[in-house]
Motif scaffolding. Sequence first.
Motif, short mmCIF file in Angstrom:
data_model
loop_
_atom_site.label_atom_id
_atom_site.label_comp_id
_atom_site.label_asym_id
_atom_site.label_seq_id
_atom_site.Cartn_x
_atom_site.Cartn_y
_atom_site.Cartn_z
N HIS A 179 138.24 -57.21 26.02
CA HIS A 179 137.27 -56.74 25.01
C HIS A 179 137.95 -56.68 23.66
O HIS A 179 139.14 -56.98 23.54
CB HIS A 179 136.74 -55.35 25.40
CG HIS A 179 137.79 -54.28 25.35
ND1 HIS A 179 138.75 -54.13 26.32
CD2 HIS A 179 138.05 -53.31 24.42
CE1 HIS A 179 139.55 -53.12 26.01
NE2 HIS A 179 139.15 -52.61 24.85
N ASP B 25 137.99 -53.92 20.06
CA ASP B 25 137.51 -52.66 19.50
C ASP B 25 137.29 -52.87 18.00
O ASP B 25 137.92 -53.73 17.39
CB ASP B 25 138.54 -51.55 19.73
CG ASP B 25 138.75 -51.30 21.22
OD1 ASP B 25 137.76 -51.05 21.92
OD2 ASP B 25 139.91 -51.38 21.68
N HIS C 28 141.78 -57.94 23.63
CA HIS C 28 142.85 -57.45 24.49
C HIS C 28 142.33 -57.10 25.88
O HIS C 28 141.15 -56.82 26.06
CB HIS C 28 143.59 -56.26 23.87
CG HIS C 28 142.71 -55.11 23.47
ND1 HIS C 28 141.87 -55.14 22.39
CD2 HIS C 28 142.56 -53.88 24.01
CE1 HIS C 28 141.25 -53.97 22.26
NE2 HIS C 28 141.64 -53.19 23.25
CO CO Z 1 140.44 -51.54 23.61
#
Ligand code: CO
Length: 405
Positions: free
Chosen positions: A148, A150, A209
């Motif tokens: 995913h 962020d 990551h």
């Molecule tokens: Co993350």
Amino acid sequence: MPRSQAATAAPADALVPRGRLPLLGGLSARRFLSEYWQKKPLLVRQAIPGFAGLIDAAGLRRLAASDDVQSRLIRREGRNWSLQHGPIAARTWKDLDPAQPWTVLVQELNFHLPAADRLLEAFRFIPHARIDDLMVSHASPRGGVGPHFDSYDVFLLQGPGRRRWRISAQEDISLRAGMPLKILKHFHPEQEWVLEPGDMLYLPPRYAHDGVALDECFTYSIGFRAPSPQEWVAEFLLDSAERLRLDGRYADPDLQLQRHPGALPRALQTFFQQQLDSVRFEAAAVRDFNGRYLTEPKPHVFFPAPTEDLSSSGFRRAALARGVRLDPRSRMLFAGDDCWCNGEHFPMAADEHAVLVALADRRRLDAGCLRAGQAASPDQWRSTLWPMLLAWFDDGWLRLGCDWT
Ligand code: CO
Ligand code: SIN
């Protein structure tokens, strides 16, 4: 204390770390900010040598079972993921399918654990306004939250156990549809490392990551916040609407006969366009909104009442003996002669400036600082500072004692 003493009371070098920091792999905070922050990842081996973590599995499960704690349980079955929001009942752990790797995430550990609050202090080289919280994850072997990205910067500090991180600067951040979590559709790892206890990985926002536990492991995430202009401006306009005062009402003494009664009168449109153009957003109002907005506690946050019921003189005596500290949930910022705490504005008189700036910076005031402040301007303290600190104490924003143990 007069304004000119503010700098003496809180010298910058005592507040932000100088020199090479083991936490940043020997880089200075200045160099980290100029070369890595929001730019590129940094792997630090032994950022905190011998780091043994802050909480064990049983303690984490107790926290995750509480209503006051933000927790999530994530399970993986092949290519599918499930997400369960907390509180996570104790019996859940007995029913877990050993074939499904799991991760439990507990947000805002710094609200619940003194050691977690202290760990965040090591990241004081980033402004308080940007720091969000300390999250901890505990994963079974092969557990993780999937590939995913962020939207915020993160420092991933490895606690007990090992985790393999794979990362990618890929542009493609499209997500798999129908997943309860943000899972990248295509993940093309470019670098990978196994992090051992005490190692730390910094990632800028939007860096793809994936961290997979190699053993049962704990990872501590120091997370940041950055308001989006969409949210900020929308909130600012709502807030401004409450304060707006526009007098009068549309009037049309020169009304001309209109061929189409159904047509929107041009004069009416012009009138409102002019009204809108007359609205000015002064810098002071924007700053005040910013202070309130950035210190507003999240909606689920509530401040536990103080355990001691003290009169004003009792509070003063205790504070002068033990010092005070902000509750870890409290957000406090300052700019110029203003400070804000937990969404409220407090103007700072010249005599209060040094002490409130020190409280905002250090999040604590020791007994010596309180005594010196009071001795320098007893009237100001009696009339405003002590009543304000007492109100903050009664509301659970401020605690007695400099150190939270
Ligand atoms: Co993350
Ligand atoms: C984790 O600790 O498992 C996830 C943290 C992250 O990827 O940001």
